[in-house]
Write a protein that holds these residues in place. Sequence first.
Motif, mmCIF file in Angstrom:
data_model
loop_
_atom_site.group_PDB
_atom_site.id
_atom_site.type_symbol
_atom_site.label_atom_id
_atom_site.label_comp_id
_atom_site.label_asym_id
_atom_site.label_seq_id
_atom_site.Cartn_x
_atom_site.Cartn_y
_atom_site.Cartn_z
ATOM 1 N N PRO A 88 0.695 -1.201 -0.106
ATOM 2 C CA PRO A 88 0.151 0.008 -0.149
ATOM 3 C C PRO A 88 0.760 1.285 0.086
ATOM 4 O O PRO A 88 0.595 2.309 -0.585
ATOM 5 N N ASP A 89 1.992 1.222 0.735
ATOM 6 C CA ASP A 89 2.829 2.466 0.756
ATOM 7 C C ASP A 89 3.303 2.810 -0.597
ATOM 8 O O ASP A 89 3.385 4.007 -1.095
ATOM 9 N N VAL A 90 3.828 1.829 -1.411
ATOM 10 C CA VAL A 90 4.412 2.009 -2.464
ATOM 11 C C VAL A 90 3.152 2.608 -3.759
ATOM 12 O O VAL A 90 3.275 3.519 -4.225
ATOM 13 N N ILE A 91 2.106 2.071 -3.689
ATOM 14 C CA ILE A 91 1.086 2.405 -4.517
ATOM 15 C C ILE A 91 0.673 3.828 -3.869
ATOM 16 O O ILE A 91 0.257 4.686 -4.876
ATOM 17 N N GLN A 92 0.311 4.039 -3.018
ATOM 18 C CA GLN A 92 0.105 5.361 -2.318
ATOM 19 C C GLN A 92 1.237 6.443 -3.025
ATOM 20 O O GLN A 92 0.814 7.628 -3.332
ATOM 21 N N ARG A 93 2.418 6.094 -2.752
ATOM 22 C CA ARG A 93 3.389 7.196 -3.239
ATOM 23 C C ARG A 93 3.325 7.279 -4.678
ATOM 24 O O ARG A 93 3.684 8.351 -5.156
ATOM 25 N N ALA A 94 3.300 6.326 -5.263
ATOM 26 C CA ALA A 94 2.987 6.268 -6.822
ATOM 27 C C ALA A 94 1.980 7.258 -7.422
ATOM 28 O O ALA A 94 2.078 8.257 -8.251
ATOM 29 N N LEU A 95 0.688 7.281 -6.454
ATOM 30 C CA LEU A 95 -0.387 8.014 -6.906
ATOM 31 C C LEU A 95 -0.001 9.565 -6.713
ATOM 32 O O LEU A 95 -0.450 10.457 -7.148
ATOM 33 N N THR A 96 0.677 9.530 -5.556
ATOM 34 C CA THR A 96 0.959 11.008 -5.180
ATOM 35 C C THR A 96 2.099 11.547 -5.911
ATOM 36 O O THR A 96 1.979 12.839 -5.999
ATOM 37 N N CYS A 97 2.816 10.913 -6.503
ATOM 38 C CA CYS A 97 3.740 11.372 -7.434
ATOM 39 C C CYS A 97 3.208 11.502 -8.826
ATOM 40 O O CYS A 97 3.983 11.771 -9.794
ATOM 41 N N GLY A 98 1.988 11.306 -9.233
ATOM 42 C CA GLY A 98 1.318 11.514 -10.350
ATOM 43 C C GLY A 98 0.770 10.595 -11.116
ATOM 44 O O GLY A 98 0.299 10.690 -12.260
ATOM 45 N N ALA A 99 0.962 9.323 -10.907
ATOM 46 C CA ALA A 99 0.309 8.150 -11.489
ATOM 47 C C ALA A 99 -1.114 8.245 -11.423
ATOM 48 O O ALA A 99 -1.684 8.211 -10.549
ATOM 49 N N LEU A 100 -1.764 7.766 -12.585
ATOM 50 C CA LEU A 100 -3.319 7.684 -12.712
ATOM 51 C C LEU A 100 -3.851 6.475 -12.210
ATOM 52 O O LEU A 100 -4.867 6.065 -12.316
ATOM 53 N N GLY A 101 -2.884 5.343 -12.381
ATOM 54 C CA GLY A 101 -3.244 3.992 -12.059
ATOM 55 C C GLY A 101 -1.984 3.038 -11.529
ATOM 56 O O GLY A 101 -0.785 3.555 -11.982
#
Length: 210
Positions: A88-101
Amino acid sequence: MYKFLVADDHPLFRDALKQVIDGRWDDAEIVEVSDLDSAQEVAQNDDDLDMILLDLNMPGAEGFSGLLSLRNYAPMLPVVIVSAEESPDVIQRALTCGALGFIPKSSSKERIGEAIQAVLSGNSFVPPELAEAIEEKRRLDDELREKAALLTPAELGVLKLLTEGKPNKIIAYELDIKESTVKAHISQILRKLGVHSRTQAVLVAKNLTF
């Protein structure tokens, strides 16, 4: 006709993504690259791209640097992370960094296709089974920030040195305070963070930015 940039250094997984795309959009165009530099060049120069499918861990990328750089090169272009990471931490950070999925590489081809379609339709995508864990992490992070806000600057200074593994005597020396004062600060830190030992306090503090 959609045009995709598939950025992954594993040929077998690039082929798997191509099969998913070809199966849903038979007229789609796919550009393949195996390193970050090539991905940046395509993203910067190809105005016809509709989406980037990006592996977080590929040559030239470290952590989320690849995602951030592509967002800088093509800020309007949707980026979907395809990764072996599932925390969850990696996914959350990816979304925070601008990923849409975010698509785990363990996903079925049907799930990958659904994720791509969701983002193409203007939505974001996170695997439903991981969305609850991500929301729980956000809730815990909010609670942690609220607790940390109760700490005084002096207590934060002591907590920072605790995370570095320093004993009370050294903390007292470095902060130029009495050892009894250090103990008093630690008592308040434990109470405010809702923990029962300095070890637990250190574990909580790992998520704080000093």
